[in-house]
Design an enzyme around this catalytic site. Structure first.
Site, PDB file in Angstrom:
ATOM      1  CE  LYS A  89     -21.910 -49.263  76.653  1.00  0.00           C
ATOM      2  NZ  LYS A  89     -21.475 -47.935  77.103  1.00  0.00           N
ATOM      3  CG  ASP A 149     -19.178 -60.522  78.350  1.00  0.00           C
ATOM      4  OD1 ASP A 149     -19.161 -59.334  77.958  1.00  0.00           O
ATOM      5  OD2 ASP A 149     -19.371 -60.848  79.540  1.00  0.00           O
ATOM      6  NE  ARG A 159     -24.646 -46.523  73.203  1.00  0.00           N
ATOM      7  CZ  ARG A 159     -23.328 -46.440  73.335  1.00  0.00           C
ATOM      8  NH1 ARG A 159     -22.798 -45.875  74.420  1.00  0.00           N
ATOM      9  NH2 ARG A 159     -22.510 -46.898  72.404  1.00  0.00           N
ATOM     10  CG  ASP A 167     -12.284 -45.869  71.682  1.00  0.00           C
ATOM     11  OD1 ASP A 167     -11.294 -45.288  72.162  1.00  0.00           O
ATOM     12  OD2 ASP A 167     -12.961 -46.684  72.328  1.00  0.00           O
TER      13      ASP A 167
END
Ligand code: AMP
Ligand code: MG
Length: 520
Positions: free
Chosen positions: A122, A134, A192, A269
């Site tokens: 991430k 970004d 993750r 989401d």
């Protein structure tokens, strides 16, 4: 470093044929191939030893140059093809269309000890789904995600995990308070880990685009790998799949209620198809017990995702998932029946959970009232949830009127409690004592049981902020201290009593310690 790579997602699901990294709408595909961005001067700050060994890696691997490079996006593991997932979602109740992994890049899937894991960075740079942003992440949000996801695991709450926390060495521009004062912050990357990062939104986007073919492929894939017990896909299997997702989502939210966790952004989401807590953004922990509390400044007006609404939002989100799956099933009755079962299940499981927090092993018809009364009184004055329930295990049925003294540390303003509120407390403690007398367990057994469901140590918002402030100055010791503390959240840790305290006064309104923006 030897990882047992076993990629299934990219091998079995349709890929976006376009390979460049331009922002775009991606049709008829579940993901796009991307390459993580090279970073200036990467540095690993922390590694989870549990996750390291779960992946079949050693301490030696963890200190290797390859580990550093792979988990900061600077080199790609041999024979792997990193990718970003395509998904959509409802944000704050509104359909937002395509979102996708805007700053998450899946590196590979790994099989070890009969467990199958996906590794995901991430903050490792742009993807076709980055929209106007970004693709990067800052240190503060990365510390929060890293510490909290591992802490939740040790609390027994279903969650994605984290392997590593790293600095990218690059600077990232953020307007933290959304007040026009953008500033550069340290960039960071968390690796993750989860069995799957599929979200409700992956299915929803395909449903919304009426791409039934890809939807069926994705649902069949999900069942094959994550719900194998359901067998060959059919209408029946799809219904059972939906029911399974409903059950695990509810179970996760009940755990959140138990430990006082508020996710903050329960958009579809951000809801995992496996019922795992995912996407740690502006989350927070209840300090004062308050059903209306949300940590998310973006949601401060309507408080859609407040603590007391999380169970209901779970239902709302499942309703959206049911809509997405409907084309595969072709009739609504059974989906509706399953959705309808949610409220009864929720009430039942909430009651079971609250009984466990109170040390009640048996059922009594007045428990709903006893619990409801407690919830009301807890909100009359600011009362620390964690301290209240932890200290309640010292309650004695022989001296119910000492109840208030036992929980007094939980009150933020103990001297300001009016006589009327004291009376209400005393009357509740008398009811609680009467109720406990119907139990057969000894007070010692009750205490032991209560201390296994009422944590002593949680990642209070100010604790994470202290670790972030130190980390921003280059001192990472507190990250490690808190990481270790939160591995045993239910244990007495006499050397760590300083973390079993109410939120200090300075933290009440400090940014990051009470409310947080989505900026990360
Ligand atoms: P969130 O609210 O964090 O779940 O994010 C919602 C969407 O915005 C997701 O599609 C994220 O991937 C995307 N997103 C959030 N932050 C960034 C970022 N800095 N760069 C690119 N995409 C982002
Ligand atoms: Mg998200």
């Amino acid at each position: 470093m030897k990882l047992n790579i076993d990629d299934r997602f990219t091998k079995e699901l349709p890929a976006d044929p376009i390979l460049d990294n331009s922002r775009r709408q991606v049709q008829k595909a579940c993901f796009s191939y991307v390459t993580p961005k090279k970073t200036e001067n990467p540095e690993i700050l922390h590694i989870s030893p549990e996750m390291l060994s779960a992946l079949g890696l050693t301490e030696e691997d963890a200190t290797s140059k390859q580990f550093l490079n792979v988990f900061t996006g600077n080199s790609v593991l041999p024979n792997t093809t990193p990718y970003a997932m395509c998904y959509g979602g409802h944000q704050f109740g509104n359909w937002a269309g395509q979102l996708g992994d805007g700053r998450a890049i899946n590196l590979a899937e790994v099989k070890h000890d009969n467990q199958h894991w996906t590794l995901q960075l991430k903050g490792a740079g742009e993807t076709p789904y980055s929209r106007t942003a970004d693709g990067l992440a800052v240190l503060r949000s990365s510390v929060r995600e890293y510490l909290c996801s591992e802490a939740m695991y040790h609390l027994g709450v279903p969650t994605t995990r984290a392997l590593s926390l790293a600095l990218s060495g690059d600077e990232v521009l953020r307007d933290m308070l959304y007040d026009g004062n953008a500033a550069y912050e340290k960039g960071a990357i968390v690796c993750r880990v989860s069995q799957s990062f599929l979200r409700f939104g992956n299915y929803q986007l395909l449903g919304a685009r009426q791409d039934e073919e890809t939807l069926k492929t994705l649902v069949d894939y999900t069942i094959k790998h994550h719900f194998p017990q359901l067998g060959t896909p059919s209408k029946e299997t799809y219904l059972k799949f939906f029911e399974g997702v409903l059950n695990s989502t509810l179970e996760m939210i009940i755990h959140w209620q138990r430990v006082g966790f508020v996710h903050g952004v329960m958009n579809t989401d951000n809801l995992s198809i496996l019922g795992q807590t995912i996407d740690y953004g502006p989350y927070g922990w209840l300090e004062g017990y308050d059903h209306n509390w949300t940590p998310n400044t973006t949601d401060s007006q309507f408080k859609r995702y407040r603590y007391g609404a999380q169970m209901e939002i779970g239902h709302w989100n499942l309703y959206q998932l049911a809509n997405a799956l409907y084309p595969l099933i072709g009739e609504a009755d059974d989906l509706e029946r399953i959705l309808h079962s949610y409220h009864e299940k929720a009430q039942g499981q909430y009651l079971v959970m609250m009984r466990s927090k109170l040390g009640l092993f048996t059922e009594d018809k007045n428990d709903v009232e006893l619990i409801g009364n407690l919830e009301n009184i807890l909100q009359l004055t600011e009362t620390d949830m964690t301290i209240f329930f932890r200290n309640l295990s010292d309650f004695s049925t022989e001296s119910p009127l000492e109840g208030l003294t036992i929980v007094t540390d939980a009150f933020y303003l103990p001297n300001d409690i009016s006589d009327l509120i004291k009376q209400k407390w005393n009357s509740w403690f008398l009811d609680y004592a009467t109720r406990l007398q119907k139990e057969e367990h000894t007070s010692k057994e009750r205490k032991e049981q209560m201390n296994q469901v009422n944590p002593k140590y949680v990642l209070r918002n100010y604790m994470a902020q202290l670790a972030i402030d130190a980390a921003n100055k280059g001192d990472y010791k507190l990250i490690d201290d808190l990481f270790k503390l939160l591995k045993k959240p239910y244990d007495e840790q006499p050397e760590n009593e300083q973390w079993f305290v109410k939120r200090p006064d300075w933290a009440r309104h400090k940014a990051g310690c009470s409310m947080l923006s989505c900026s990360s």
